[in-house]
Design a protein around this motif. Structure first.
Motif, PDB file in Angstrom:
ATOM      1  N   ILE A 194       0.621  -1.431  -0.119  1.00  0.00           N
ATOM      2  CA  ILE A 194       0.122  -0.383  -0.109  1.00  0.00           C
ATOM      3  C   ILE A 194       1.207   1.411  -0.207  1.00  0.00           C
ATOM      4  N   SER A 195       1.920   1.650   0.273  1.00  0.00           N
ATOM      5  CA  SER A 195       2.867   2.128   0.858  1.00  0.00           C
ATOM      6  C   SER A 195       3.136   2.162  -0.426  1.00  0.00           C
ATOM      7  N   LEU A 196       3.695   1.441  -1.795  1.00  0.00           N
ATOM      8  CA  LEU A 196       4.278   1.385  -2.210  1.00  0.00           C
ATOM      9  C   LEU A 196       3.662   1.878  -3.624  1.00  0.00           C
ATOM     10  N   LEU A 197       1.809   1.837  -3.711  1.00  0.00           N
ATOM     11  CA  LEU A 197       0.834   2.391  -4.159  1.00  0.00           C
ATOM     12  C   LEU A 197       1.275   3.724  -3.747  1.00  0.00           C
ATOM     13  N   TYR A 198       1.754   4.525  -3.243  1.00  0.00           N
ATOM     14  CA  TYR A 198       1.466   6.186  -2.759  1.00  0.00           C
ATOM     15  C   TYR A 198       2.571   6.744  -3.747  1.00  0.00           C
ATOM     16  N   LEU A 199       3.801   5.632  -3.353  1.00  0.00           N
ATOM     17  CA  LEU A 199       4.691   6.323  -4.065  1.00  0.00           C
ATOM     18  C   LEU A 199       4.237   5.979  -5.632  1.00  0.00           C
ATOM     19  N   VAL A 200       3.725   5.160  -6.092  1.00  0.00           N
ATOM     20  CA  VAL A 200       3.979   5.531  -7.869  1.00  0.00           C
ATOM     21  C   VAL A 200       2.742   6.009  -8.281  1.00  0.00           C
ATOM     22  N   CYS A 201       1.270   7.007  -6.822  1.00  0.00           N
ATOM     23  CA  CYS A 201       0.648   7.546  -7.028  1.00  0.00           C
ATOM     24  C   CYS A 201       1.202   9.003  -7.838  1.00  0.00           C
ATOM     25  N   ILE A 202       2.091   8.944  -6.346  1.00  0.00           N
ATOM     26  CA  ILE A 202       2.699  10.461  -6.777  1.00  0.00           C
ATOM     27  C   ILE A 202       3.115  10.919  -7.950  1.00  0.00           C
ATOM     28  N   ALA A 203       4.121   9.767  -7.869  1.00  0.00           N
ATOM     29  CA  ALA A 203       5.498   9.013  -9.160  1.00  0.00           C
ATOM     30  C   ALA A 203       4.326   9.871 -10.593  1.00  0.00           C
ATOM     31  N   VAL A 204       2.981   8.967 -10.886  1.00  0.00           N
ATOM     32  CA  VAL A 204       2.325   9.669 -11.706  1.00  0.00           C
ATOM     33  C   VAL A 204       1.485  10.510 -12.073  1.00  0.00           C
ATOM     34  N   SER A 205       1.480  11.410 -10.769  1.00  0.00           N
ATOM     35  CA  SER A 205       1.120  12.763 -11.057  1.00  0.00           C
ATOM     36  C   SER A 205       2.108  13.781 -11.691  1.00  0.00           C
ATOM     37  N   TYR A 206       3.018  12.921 -10.752  1.00  0.00           N
ATOM     38  CA  TYR A 206       4.036  14.193 -11.473  1.00  0.00           C
ATOM     39  C   TYR A 206       4.260  13.979 -13.276  1.00  0.00           C
TER      40      TYR A 206
END
Length: 300
Positions: A194-206
């Motif tokens: 779930i924590s990794l998913l947060y990081l992936v979502c942040i990367a996609v946002s940027y």
């Protein structure tokens, strides 16, 4: 359980405690200052500053959670900790870390909305919505982390165990068990994903933000848009770089010195709460002006 300071440097712990105490003091003072100004200044009662207050609250919680054991180890060379105290500490550390990851994720979505749809930005993340979103994510973080102490408590620990860090973490404690810890491994992996998913979502946002920025024709316009994201990008790097580095060391570089691991683990708890108030105070003109105004009033 026995916590660890810096291996091979027990004689120097008293000297190491000086910068650590200073970092804790500045982190607590900095985050309390941010929370104080956002609460008392009505001009700061805006969505962006509510997000910042959530980040400051998470950082404050993270600092206070690790403070007792870090100071006991480095100031008094007291490394022992009871199982119940250890389980409580790991709950708060994981809980506030999850909250910080959630806030950074929400802030990345906020930046994306602000850049994608600037004309409607003021009507989408209203103050009421931001507070509701913050409370929902805080409740989710507690819900995901709450099982940790209970699934650790059901394990049997046959001997006094030396942990790998200066504070208690779920993955560190569960390895010391002499009974079946498969439930802990599976649930720990689920929370880590779930924590990794947060990081992936942040990367996609940027990535989406970068696509929009590259579509802006003027160089000045690009810089202006990117400038609104710099504080958040810094906060993401400050929080995630130590976590990713530590995970990579545990997984791929098991021969690396334990000193390096302990220092990186301590950086994860010490640096984000210290640096985030500095980064946001430097980049946010409104907060900077309020702080300078208060200082000038006191001098006057």
């Amino acid at each position: 359980f026995f916590l660890i300071g810096i291996p091979g440097m027990k004689h120097a712990h008293i000297w190491v405690s000086i910068p650590i105490c200073l970092m804790y003091l500045l982190a607590i003072l900095g985050n309390c200052t941010i929370l104080f100004f956002i609460k008392t200044e009505t001009s700061l009662h805006e969505p962006m500053y509510y997000f910042l207050s959530m980040l400051a609250f998470s950082d404050l919680g993270l600092s206070i959670s690790s403070l007792p054991t870090m100071l006991r180890i480095f100031l008094f060379n007291v490394t022992g900790i009871s199982p119940d105290a250890c389980f409580a500490q790991e709950f708060f550390i994981h809980g506030f870390s999850a909250m910080e990851a959630s806030v950074l994720f929400i802030m990345s979505i906020d930046r994306l909305i602000a850049i994608c749809n600037p004309l409607r930005y003021t009507s989408i993340p209203t103050s009421a919505r931001v507070i509701k979103i913050g409370l929902i994510f805080a409740a989710l973080c507690i819900m995901f982390v709450l099982p940790f102490p209970f699934i650790l408590k059901r394990l049997k620990f046959c001997k006094k165990s030396l942990l790998s860090h200066s504070y208690c973490l779920h993955q560190d404690v569960m390895k010391q068990a002499c009974s079946d810890n498969r439930v802990n491994v599976i649930y720990g992996l689920f929370v880590a994903l779930i924590s990794l998913l947060y990081l992936v979502c942040i990367a996609v946002s940027y990535m989406l933000i970068l696509k929009i920025v590259l579509g802006i024709t003027s160089h000045k316009g690009r810089l202006k848009v990117l400038n609104t994201c710099i504080s958040h990008i810094c906060a993401v790097f400050i929080f995630y770089v130590p976590i990713v580095t530590l995970a990579a060391l545990h997984r791929f570089a098991k021969h690396v010195s334990s000193v390096v691991r302990v220092i990186i683990a301590d950086i994860f708890l010490l640096v984000p709460p210290l640096m985030n108030p500095i980064v946001y105070s430097v980049k946010s003109q409104q907060i900077r002006n309020r702080i300078l105004t208060k200082l000038c009033e006191k001098q006057g």
